[in-house]
Design an enzyme around this catalytic site. Sequence first.
Site, PDB file in Angstrom:
ATOM      1  N   GLU A   1      33.285  36.019  48.530  1.00 14.69           N
ATOM      2  CA  GLU A   1      34.403  36.965  48.460  1.00 14.69           C
ATOM      3  C   GLU A   1      34.134  38.221  49.293  1.00 14.69           C
ATOM      4  O   GLU A   1      34.188  39.332  48.785  1.00 14.69           O
ATOM      5  CB  GLU A   1      34.714  37.310  46.995  1.00 14.69           C
ATOM      6  CG  GLU A   1      35.220  36.095  46.227  1.00 14.69           C
ATOM      7  CD  GLU A   1      35.540  36.349  44.765  1.00 14.69           C
ATOM      8  OE1 GLU A   1      35.009  37.327  44.205  1.00 14.69           O
ATOM      9  OE2 GLU A   1      36.312  35.579  44.191  1.00 14.69           O
TER      10      GLU A   1
ATOM     11  N   ASP B   1      36.677  29.676  37.789  1.00 13.70           N
ATOM     12  CA  ASP B   1      36.334  31.086  37.615  1.00 13.70           C
ATOM     13  C   ASP B   1      36.763  31.576  36.242  1.00 13.70           C
ATOM     14  O   ASP B   1      37.714  32.334  36.134  1.00 13.70           O
ATOM     15  CB  ASP B   1      37.018  31.914  38.710  1.00 13.70           C
ATOM     16  CG  ASP B   1      36.596  33.377  38.680  1.00 13.70           C
ATOM     17  OD1 ASP B   1      35.539  33.668  38.105  1.00 13.70           O
ATOM     18  OD2 ASP B   1      37.324  34.211  39.235  1.00 13.70           O
TER      19      ASP B   1
ATOM     20  N   GLU C   1      39.029  38.354  31.478  1.00  9.34           N
ATOM     21  CA  GLU C   1      39.793  38.469  32.713  1.00  9.34           C
ATOM     22  C   GLU C   1      41.037  37.573  32.710  1.00  9.34           C
ATOM     23  O   GLU C   1      42.141  38.037  32.988  1.00  9.34           O
ATOM     24  CB  GLU C   1      38.891  38.132  33.902  1.00  9.34           C
ATOM     25  CG  GLU C   1      39.621  38.174  35.227  1.00  9.34           C
ATOM     26  CD  GLU C   1      38.694  37.909  36.411  1.00  9.34           C
ATOM     27  OE1 GLU C   1      37.468  37.791  36.203  1.00  9.34           O
ATOM     28  OE2 GLU C   1      39.197  37.825  37.543  1.00  9.34           O
TER      29      GLU C   1
END
Lengths: 630, 630
Positions: free
Chosen positions: B245, B324, B352
């Site tokens: 990333e 993820d 998240e």
Amino acid sequence: MRFGYKAWMLSEELKVESGEFFAEEEFRRGIVGFFGEEKFKASFDIDENLPLEGFSVAGGADGLKISGGCESGLLYGAYAALFALKRGEAAEKISISQKPAVEKRILNHWDNGDGSVERGYSGGSLFWRDGKIGYDLPRLRDYARLLASVGINEISVNNVNVRLQTAKLLTDEGLKDLVKVAEVFRPFGIRLIISVHFDSPVWLGGLKTSDPADPKVADFWNAAAARVYGKIPDLAGFLVKADSEFQSGPNAFGHTQDVGANVIAKALKPHGGTLYWRCFIYNCLQDWRDTVTDRPKAAYDTFFPLDGKFDQNVILQVKHGPSDFQVREPNSPLLGALKNTREALEFQIAQEYTGQQKDLYAWAVQWEEILDAPFNEERTTRDLIGKEIEAIVAVSNTGDDENWCGHLMAQANLFAFGRLAYNPALTAKAVTEEWVSLTFGNAAEIHAPIAKMLLDSRHVYEKYNAPLGICWMVCIHHHYGPSPDGYEYMKWGTYHRADTKAIGVDRTRNGTSYTAQYQPFVRDLYENLQTCPQEMLLYFHRLPYDFKLKDGRTMIQYIYDTHFEGVEGVENFITVWESLKGKIPDEAYTHVRERLAMQLENAKEWRDVINSYFYRKCGIPDEKGRTVYV
Amino acid sequence: MRFGYKAWMLSEELKVESGEFFAEEEFRRGIVGFFGEEKFKASFDIDENLPLEGFSVAGGADGLKISGGCESGLLYGAYAALFALKRGEAAEKISISQKPAVEKRILNHWDNGDGSVERGYSGGSLFWRDGKIGYDLPRLRDYARLLASVGINEISVNNVNVRLQTAKLLTDEGLKDLVKVAEVFRPFGIRLIISVHFDSPVWLGGLKTSDPADPKVADFWNAAAARVYGKIPDLAGFLVKADSEFQSGPNAFGHTQDVGANVIAKALKPHGGTLYWRCFIYNCLQDWRDTVTDRPKAAYDTFFPLDGKFDQNVILQVKHGPSDFQVREPNSPLLGALKNTREALEFQIAQEYTGQQKDLYAWAVQWEEILDAPFNEERTTRDLIGKEIEAIVAVSNTGDDENWCGHLMAQANLFAFGRLAYNPALTAKAVTEEWVSLTFGNAAEIHAPIAKMLLDSRHVYEKYNAPLGICWMVCIHHHYGPSPDGYEYMKWGTYHRADTKAIGVDRTRNGTSYTAQYQPFVRDLYENLQTCPQEMLLYFHRLPYDFKLKDGRTMIQYIYDTHFEGVEGVENFITVWESLKGKIPDEAYTHVRERLAMQLENAKEWRDVINSYFYRKCGIPDEKGRTVYV
């Protein structure tokens, strides 16, 4: 030709002898800048028989004679003469006589105190840095010249989304620097506007409320206006975005818009100031399940019932379309509908939804379409200008990038806006060619292909974007690139409701009745599938994918075809541009070539995402068997 | 019961007599905190026959006897005794003997230098403010106690996405304050980890490259390690997110991951430090048109060929799933697959994708599922722990909110993580009940319904979210709320490719062959539609909407059903919670009631968006005729 790269107008400070009028000095500076010496002479006079900001330029044996109805008119005459000479006209034969269609030709800057620019794609703010305004006055002087050269005469200097830093422009502290900015723009005939926050009485005045019916709030605004006009007596006025996208406004206190506007307008009145009040009001917390509320109806529903209730120094600022500067929208039904309220027509030069100054997009072509669109059976929108529409405004596309506009070719949009605001009868072709020749010179082999690229750019862009006026198939928040369902389940009131069979919102009398807001002739035009302009079909109608267009194609096939054509259009731009290599300055060539590469990527992304999206919705393949990613 | 609201563990500093061991002081402080007086006594000793961080607690006539294999073990014994007493066990009958399953039980903080927390939903950072670390040492001491009480013994103090502010921890300047933080955590048996940026040699060392093959780069890391260990000799090590990333890494210099890791590991080795190297590497610039690349394959493809090439003080940190931290994923095939490389299992406590501490979500239930999942025909993932898996790590859910975790009930996740990392054999039910009784007391009428809510919460949440393991139907960037196509045309490698007939990516041997990365038994389990766990069907298979599930329902009907049931589940939580009014502290009642209202909104949004999305894709109506918005 570094000058040409920076902009069409002289941007270096050349020292020249001053004359009786500022226009004389500007003319001499222009002549020296353009031709390297004082090759042409001119005489200057104010002629009170001319319209106030009108002018005439006449060639003659003794040089040019430039007359203006006032100092600004004279300045516009000087620039018109410079442009004509630069374009190679014979000085003796020049004969121009013009006057502005509207008194107010305005640029709104969406510049924030921290130096950022909302929807800015040209670097940082020219005005603001670290909470202070006017950090580079010499550059602002260049900028003032650039704007004046195309007839812009008012500018707002801070974002309509006012935050605390720029709200402070109303304080002694904030005014200290603003006065210097006003001094820079004053000789160029440009007056400042301050965007003010509706909650200023609380933020700055220490009051507990901003309720416009509270006498203390009126006192605050009176004092604020007096304070500002004490320092800048020629300030044009204030600009307000109220009750819109989380900005405060009169609704919060149970009042209609006129009540909020008039309390500020009354404070401006003794000083001759105008209050610009934006009409971009809608429910930005809509439930997507709600199919009754229809965002395009909001501005008309809010303001039409209030016609006649606004004070005479209020101008309602209406976006050209009912959505938000989309690639294709009908005109706002509010334009011309108010009989006892003053109106401004608002454009956006910043390419928020139209390529963000990476993609080529000549707004002039779209603006021409907008002005050509019918208001009723007898008049076009252009016919409203100077009558119902008293001002023309645009959101600026400028920033502190060296070339002002991010994309060199986006300068054409700033240029065209000023020229069209002064004279809306000009064609997109005329203003585009004018900019091309001022920037790249008059050689036909250069001039013609560049002008054609620009004039084609609006339709090429539209082809690869959201089809048939559907709007909002764009990546959320930043608004660059495709995201067909991106806004579909959100709170912004922007839905296309595509399913396996059909797409679009029925806005006719059978649906949300949005069309009823138009004059009957226009309402019927859009309601009828036979007369509705093809490119706006999905703005007004919900249609099945196999709907037959006039040329016999199905709608889905049209979508596939146009999306392939859009990419081909960009590829063609690149071919054309590459043929100019060596004929135009390298710096300009390389810069635009790089932007075209970005545009090609973007166009392909739009083509493939939109085509895949529709294929995955309806399962109907492209008749021509081209690649649609499944 | 304000204490209970703040956390299960004492957070006020009570002054008590110190003893021979820090554990004694903690025990006395706990007894006084819990019971208001020194109601219970204990004796303390180090017993070298016990496992290093193991302990035993034995009740007796003269009070408790607490033994530990080291000071940390003793401390864990003291906390275990406190918990047992608080839960009302008779002191005489207490008999506990435990040892940790893994040596390293780690919390990663994704805290930035500016005080923000990446994926943080509990206020700002506990560690950082304005670029400085350790701004509130007394609160950090409370935090250290909280973590030690559940057996956490290493923490990283800055985000794995390292920026310049936190990169500077390696400098003398940065270390000055870090030393104070280490002093706070040291008595609690907690060692610090520093997240370091792979480009530190350039950022901090003034080098022109970070190429791990460059001797100057090795020198930089050697010097940096020596500098850090000179100040904090018991530092646990460094943590690196490389080639992931947009973070730099060895790939940028043409090297494989081992080359990048080993140069840093060698620098840590003389000081006994460990290098934690994250395996979250994938192409985050994937073209959505590319159907060959399959993001879940990336970590295994990158690291499996490198097995045995990493230095012995490197631990590869592997996320539990290949995506993820989604609501439902299979386990990463990398876990247990490396025979000559050390591995850590990484969880995320921060919610998240699982409700962001607005929605109730007991991770323990999902973690239990993960640990129960088969590694091969003989062993579960739990069986790998303490063998192939040498460390258990989690991304923290804490911040400077008064209750540490944003949602009071999210404390249960921090608690459960520590307990399960120490003893993965514990059930989700056991650790959840333990937390509930420590927080709300032992009365069954309170205890049972709260524990049940928590234990149900994972499946209720899953029901109203992305169905059947499809993943990523979430709003882009912020990851709260539904956006079924949000990631569909983006560069993140996260596609479901839904069309009018089917949805999902075929990851079997007929598709991307992701399944081939698993051990044969597990591969076959997932490949076979008959044996693939139903809730992961769409993770591994592309299926038509009318695919028949084992209970005879079509897949689309299952999707509609579960989404209605999910909302009903939240409504049931609210009913249960409201029945507790007056029985639990008002502050806690009101706080959770408010969060449940947010959760209900979110659940409805998921239900309606997901149902509408699928209806609009396939046109198949709900058999039961419930409202699906069209």
